[in-house]
Motif scaffolding. Structure first.
Motif, PDB file in Angstrom:
ATOM      1  N   MET A  15      -6.062   3.041   0.873  1.00  0.00           N
ATOM      2  CA  MET A  15      -4.636   2.713   0.876  1.00  0.00           C
ATOM      3  C   MET A  15      -3.821   3.746   1.655  1.00  0.00           C
ATOM      4  O   MET A  15      -3.006   3.383   2.514  1.00  0.00           O
ATOM      5  CB  MET A  15      -4.121   2.605  -0.564  1.00  0.00           C
ATOM      6  CG  MET A  15      -2.692   2.129  -0.679  1.00  0.00           C
ATOM      7  SD  MET A  15      -2.425   0.467   0.007  1.00  0.00           S
ATOM      8  CE  MET A  15      -2.754  -0.544  -1.435  1.00  0.00           C
ATOM      9  N   ILE A  19      -1.594   3.097   5.114  1.00  0.00           N
ATOM     10  CA  ILE A  19      -0.168   3.444   5.192  1.00  0.00           C
ATOM     11  C   ILE A  19       0.076   4.399   6.358  1.00  0.00           C
ATOM     12  O   ILE A  19       1.034   4.246   7.129  1.00  0.00           O
ATOM     13  CB  ILE A  19       0.307   4.068   3.858  1.00  0.00           C
ATOM     14  CG1 ILE A  19       0.248   3.029   2.727  1.00  0.00           C
ATOM     15  CG2 ILE A  19       1.726   4.629   3.991  1.00  0.00           C
ATOM     16  CD1 ILE A  19       0.433   3.627   1.332  1.00  0.00           C
ATOM     17  N   ASN A  22      -0.299   2.682   9.765  1.00  0.00           N
ATOM     18  CA  ASN A  22       0.872   1.824   9.947  1.00  0.00           C
ATOM     19  C   ASN A  22       2.079   2.640  10.403  1.00  0.00           C
ATOM     20  O   ASN A  22       2.793   2.263  11.347  1.00  0.00           O
ATOM     21  CB  ASN A  22       1.169   1.092   8.630  1.00  0.00           C
ATOM     22  CG  ASN A  22       2.297   0.100   8.730  1.00  0.00           C
ATOM     23  OD1 ASN A  22       3.281   0.200   8.016  1.00  0.00           O
ATOM     24  ND2 ASN A  22       2.177  -0.880   9.611  1.00  0.00           N
ATOM     25  N   ASN A 119       3.041   5.518  -4.444  1.00  0.00           N
ATOM     26  CA  ASN A 119       2.540   4.174  -4.146  1.00  0.00           C
ATOM     27  C   ASN A 119       1.850   3.576  -5.378  1.00  0.00           C
ATOM     28  O   ASN A 119       1.101   2.607  -5.259  1.00  0.00           O
ATOM     29  CB  ASN A 119       1.567   4.229  -2.956  1.00  0.00           C
ATOM     30  CG  ASN A 119       1.019   2.853  -2.592  1.00  0.00           C
ATOM     31  OD1 ASN A 119       1.768   1.922  -2.364  1.00  0.00           O
ATOM     32  ND2 ASN A 119      -0.297   2.710  -2.575  1.00  0.00           N
ATOM     33  N   HIS A 142       5.807   0.736  -2.990  1.00  0.00           N
ATOM     34  CA  HIS A 142       4.563   0.083  -3.394  1.00  0.00           C
ATOM     35  C   HIS A 142       4.084  -0.876  -2.312  1.00  0.00           C
ATOM     36  O   HIS A 142       4.632  -1.955  -2.123  1.00  0.00           O
ATOM     37  CB  HIS A 142       4.769  -0.668  -4.722  1.00  0.00           C
ATOM     38  CG  HIS A 142       3.529  -1.338  -5.212  1.00  0.00           C
ATOM     39  ND1 HIS A 142       3.545  -2.531  -5.896  1.00  0.00           N
ATOM     40  CD2 HIS A 142       2.219  -0.993  -5.095  1.00  0.00           C
ATOM     41  CE1 HIS A 142       2.300  -2.883  -6.185  1.00  0.00           C
ATOM     42  NE2 HIS A 142       1.485  -1.960  -5.710  1.00  0.00           N
ATOM     43  N   TYR A 143       3.050  -0.429  -1.586  1.00  0.00           N
ATOM     44  CA  TYR A 143       2.387  -1.273  -0.588  1.00  0.00           C
ATOM     45  C   TYR A 143       1.379  -2.175  -1.302  1.00  0.00           C
ATOM     46  O   TYR A 143       0.861  -1.827  -2.360  1.00  0.00           O
ATOM     47  CB  TYR A 143       1.636  -0.410   0.422  1.00  0.00           C
ATOM     48  CG  TYR A 143       2.504   0.329   1.406  1.00  0.00           C
ATOM     49  CD1 TYR A 143       2.568  -0.055   2.736  1.00  0.00           C
ATOM     50  CD2 TYR A 143       3.236   1.452   1.006  1.00  0.00           C
ATOM     51  CE1 TYR A 143       3.351   0.646   3.651  1.00  0.00           C
ATOM     52  CE2 TYR A 143       4.020   2.158   1.914  1.00  0.00           C
ATOM     53  CZ  TYR A 143       4.069   1.744   3.235  1.00  0.00           C
ATOM     54  OH  TYR A 143       4.847   2.434   4.134  1.00  0.00           O
ATOM     55  N   PHE A 145      -2.279  -4.361  -1.139  1.00  0.00           N
ATOM     56  CA  PHE A 145      -3.598  -4.343  -0.504  1.00  0.00           C
ATOM     57  C   PHE A 145      -3.892  -5.678   0.187  1.00  0.00           C
ATOM     58  O   PHE A 145      -3.590  -6.718  -0.391  1.00  0.00           O
ATOM     59  CB  PHE A 145      -4.657  -4.050  -1.576  1.00  0.00           C
ATOM     60  CG  PHE A 145      -6.050  -3.895  -1.027  1.00  0.00           C
ATOM     61  CD1 PHE A 145      -6.469  -2.694  -0.483  1.00  0.00           C
ATOM     62  CD2 PHE A 145      -6.937  -4.963  -1.050  1.00  0.00           C
ATOM     63  CE1 PHE A 145      -7.747  -2.560   0.033  1.00  0.00           C
ATOM     64  CE2 PHE A 145      -8.212  -4.833  -0.533  1.00  0.00           C
ATOM     65  CZ  PHE A 145      -8.628  -3.629   0.009  1.00  0.00           C
ATOM     66  N   ALA A 147      -3.079  -2.850   2.927  1.00  0.00           N
ATOM     67  CA  ALA A 147      -1.765  -2.396   3.413  1.00  0.00           C
ATOM     68  C   ALA A 147      -1.605  -2.520   4.918  1.00  0.00           C
ATOM     69  O   ALA A 147      -0.483  -2.519   5.416  1.00  0.00           O
ATOM     70  CB  ALA A 147      -1.534  -0.941   2.988  1.00  0.00           C
ATOM     71  N   ASN A 148      -2.717  -2.651   5.655  1.00  0.00           N
ATOM     72  CA  ASN A 148      -2.594  -2.831   7.105  1.00  0.00           C
ATOM     73  C   ASN A 148      -2.307  -4.285   7.477  1.00  0.00           C
ATOM     74  O   ASN A 148      -1.912  -4.578   8.598  1.00  0.00           O
ATOM     75  CB  ASN A 148      -3.874  -2.353   7.811  1.00  0.00           C
ATOM     76  CG  ASN A 148      -5.111  -3.074   7.307  1.00  0.00           C
ATOM     77  OD1 ASN A 148      -5.205  -3.391   6.132  1.00  0.00           O
ATOM     78  ND2 ASN A 148      -6.063  -3.321   8.181  1.00  0.00           N
ATOM     79  N   ASN A 150      -1.140  -6.882   4.626  1.00  0.00           N
ATOM     80  CA  ASN A 150      -0.106  -7.424   3.734  1.00  0.00           C
ATOM     81  C   ASN A 150       1.249  -6.802   4.077  1.00  0.00           C
ATOM     82  O   ASN A 150       1.391  -5.579   4.095  1.00  0.00           O
ATOM     83  CB  ASN A 150      -0.474  -7.127   2.274  1.00  0.00           C
ATOM     84  CG  ASN A 150       0.276  -8.016   1.298  1.00  0.00           C
ATOM     85  OD1 ASN A 150       1.486  -8.215   1.427  1.00  0.00           O
ATOM     86  ND2 ASN A 150      -0.436  -8.556   0.330  1.00  0.00           N
ATOM     87  N   VAL A 153       6.411  -4.702   0.906  1.00  0.00           N
ATOM     88  CA  VAL A 153       6.572  -3.378   0.285  1.00  0.00           C
ATOM     89  C   VAL A 153       7.691  -3.486  -0.748  1.00  0.00           C
ATOM     90  O   VAL A 153       8.793  -3.938  -0.435  1.00  0.00           O
ATOM     91  CB  VAL A 153       6.935  -2.292   1.322  1.00  0.00           C
ATOM     92  CG1 VAL A 153       7.267  -0.979   0.629  1.00  0.00           C
ATOM     93  CG2 VAL A 153       5.793  -2.074   2.313  1.00  0.00           C
ATOM     94  N   LYS A 178       7.335  -4.063   7.978  1.00  0.00           N
ATOM     95  CA  LYS A 178       7.059  -4.595   6.649  1.00  0.00           C
ATOM     96  C   LYS A 178       8.241  -5.445   6.176  1.00  0.00           C
ATOM     97  O   LYS A 178       9.319  -5.424   6.765  1.00  0.00           O
ATOM     98  CB  LYS A 178       6.810  -3.448   5.660  1.00  0.00           C
ATOM     99  CG  LYS A 178       5.569  -2.614   5.964  1.00  0.00           C
ATOM    100  CD  LYS A 178       4.289  -3.427   5.835  1.00  0.00           C
ATOM    101  CE  LYS A 178       3.045  -2.583   6.014  1.00  0.00           C
ATOM    102  NZ  LYS A 178       1.815  -3.386   5.933  1.00  0.00           N
TER     103      LYS A 178
END
Length: 374
Positions: A15, A19, A22, A119, A142-143, A145, A147-148, A150, A153, A178
């Motif tokens: 995760m 992040i 990203n 997170n 809160h990202y 899963f 996260a690359n 979905n 946030v 996001k």
């Protein structure tokens, strides 16, 4: 508004690395913190170098772009090296004591105006940040899963989060391409209370009458999705699903919201070490049998979603956007209620409440409400 240029990430696993990549791809300098120099090198090689080389091999980026992104990311084993960061994102494993200690350590070395976020998907932000000086600069980010991929946030405000901090985090999420939604600090925040109760409700039906394949099909038909809730549980990992269910029940079961009991079926399957078998037999087609599960599934979704609105955790519009973005449902709970009619939605909520899973939301205690404004 606070300016964010350099981002620190504590914990560079699956995760944290997603992040970080990203953020670096969006023009931010990233400094990640791991436990020792060996892990720093290993995590950089695995999650930055190898991950970007795969993108180049697939033609998704040029070697020049790879060098540019990789050059934006560096690692350290020392908290002091995070001192230049404008924003620090904690992405360590889900252990409350560990996270609280991380924020104590960060507070000792970071600038007093540096924004600190967690997170976490489980713990209340207010508790994690209790020892941070100047708590106005703390929040949750809160990202979801993976996260690359979905895009959702949740930007989580605790009681002491300042408007400036909140605005800076919303802008940061948007620059990272996001979809941010505003959420108040609450157990599980906004999306997870809905999703976790959905799979708990579904799992509780597994037995002689309903096999996994049938329940997977019911969830696909009820929600209009390509991959059902049993499939998503397998993707998330049944260990994660079980512990999240326990946590949510602990937080909410004895409150004025209520929450379903943790299904024995989920516990047994998690302890077996195996995922759900999505092809464990024929899919039942008796409409009466299917409607029983469909009604309870939708009823639980409508009930917890209404509680979240009544608690001012999230707006109907943002919960709708969040669920459609994070879970890929074609319609969120409020659009579903409006489509079927609030009289039918009220019937399903009443069924759910009578089962003992939740307390009755005031919106439905007062009779049949008007359609939701979206």
């Amino acid at each position: 508004m606070a300016k964010i240029e350099t981002v620190g990430i504590v914990g560079f696993g699956v995760m944290g690395a997603a992040i970080g990549l990203n953020a670096a791809s969006s023009g931010y300098r990233v400094i990640f913190k791991e436990l020792n120099d060996e892990l720093v090198r290993a995590m950089y090689d695995r999650w930055v170098k190898s991950a970007l080389e795969k993108r180049v091999a697939k033609g998704k980026m040029t070697p020049q772009e790879m060098d540019q992104v990789a050059g934006m990311i560096s690692g350290t084993a020392n908290y002091r090296d995070l001192a230049p960061c404008d924003l620090i994102i904690e992405a360590a494993v889900e252990k409350m004591d560990l996270k609280i200690q991380i924020f104590k350590d960060l507070d000792a070395v970071c600038r007093p105006d540096a924004i600190m976020v967690s997170n976490t998907s489980t713990f209340l932000i207010e508790k994690l940040m209790a020892s941070v000086s100047n708590p106005a600069r703390t929040a949750g980010l809160h990202y979801f899963f993976p996260a690359n991929i979905n895009r959702l946030v949740e930007v989580i405000r605790q009681k002491k989060t300042s408007d400036e901090t909140f605005a800076a985090l919303m802008a940061f999420a948007e620059k990272n391409r996001k979809v941010p939604i505003a959420v108040k600090d609450f157990p599980g925040f906004a999306i997870n209370p809905v999703f976790i109760s959905s799979y708990m409700m579904l799992d509780s039906f597994i037995g002689e009458t309903y096999n996994v394949a049938t329940l997977e099909n019911i969830s696909k038909l009820a929600l209009g999705v390509r991959f059902g809730i049993m499939w998503v549980q397998n993707g998330s990992g049944l260990g994660t699903c079980y512990h999240a269910a326990v946590s949510m029940n602990d937080y909410l079961a004895d409150t004025d919201v209520g929450y379903p009991a943790v299904p024995d079926q989920l516990k047994v399957q998690f302890e077996s070490g195996n995922p759900w078998n999505l092809e464990d037999g024929p899919v039942a087609d008796d409409p009466k049998l299917l409607d029983v599960v469909r009604d309870r599934l939708l009823g639980s979704i409508f009930t917890i979603s209404t509680h979240l609105i009544e608690k001012s955790v999230v707006s109907p519009k943002d919960l709708e956007l969040g669920i459609c973005t994070a879970l890929a449902w074609p319609k969120g709970p409020f659009a579903m209620m409006n489509t079927m009619g609030l009289k039918e939605a009220a019937r399903l909520v009443k069924l759910t409440v009578e089962s003992g899973a939740f307390k009755l939301p005031q919106t439905f205690a007062d009779g049949i409400p008007s359609p939701w404004e979206l």
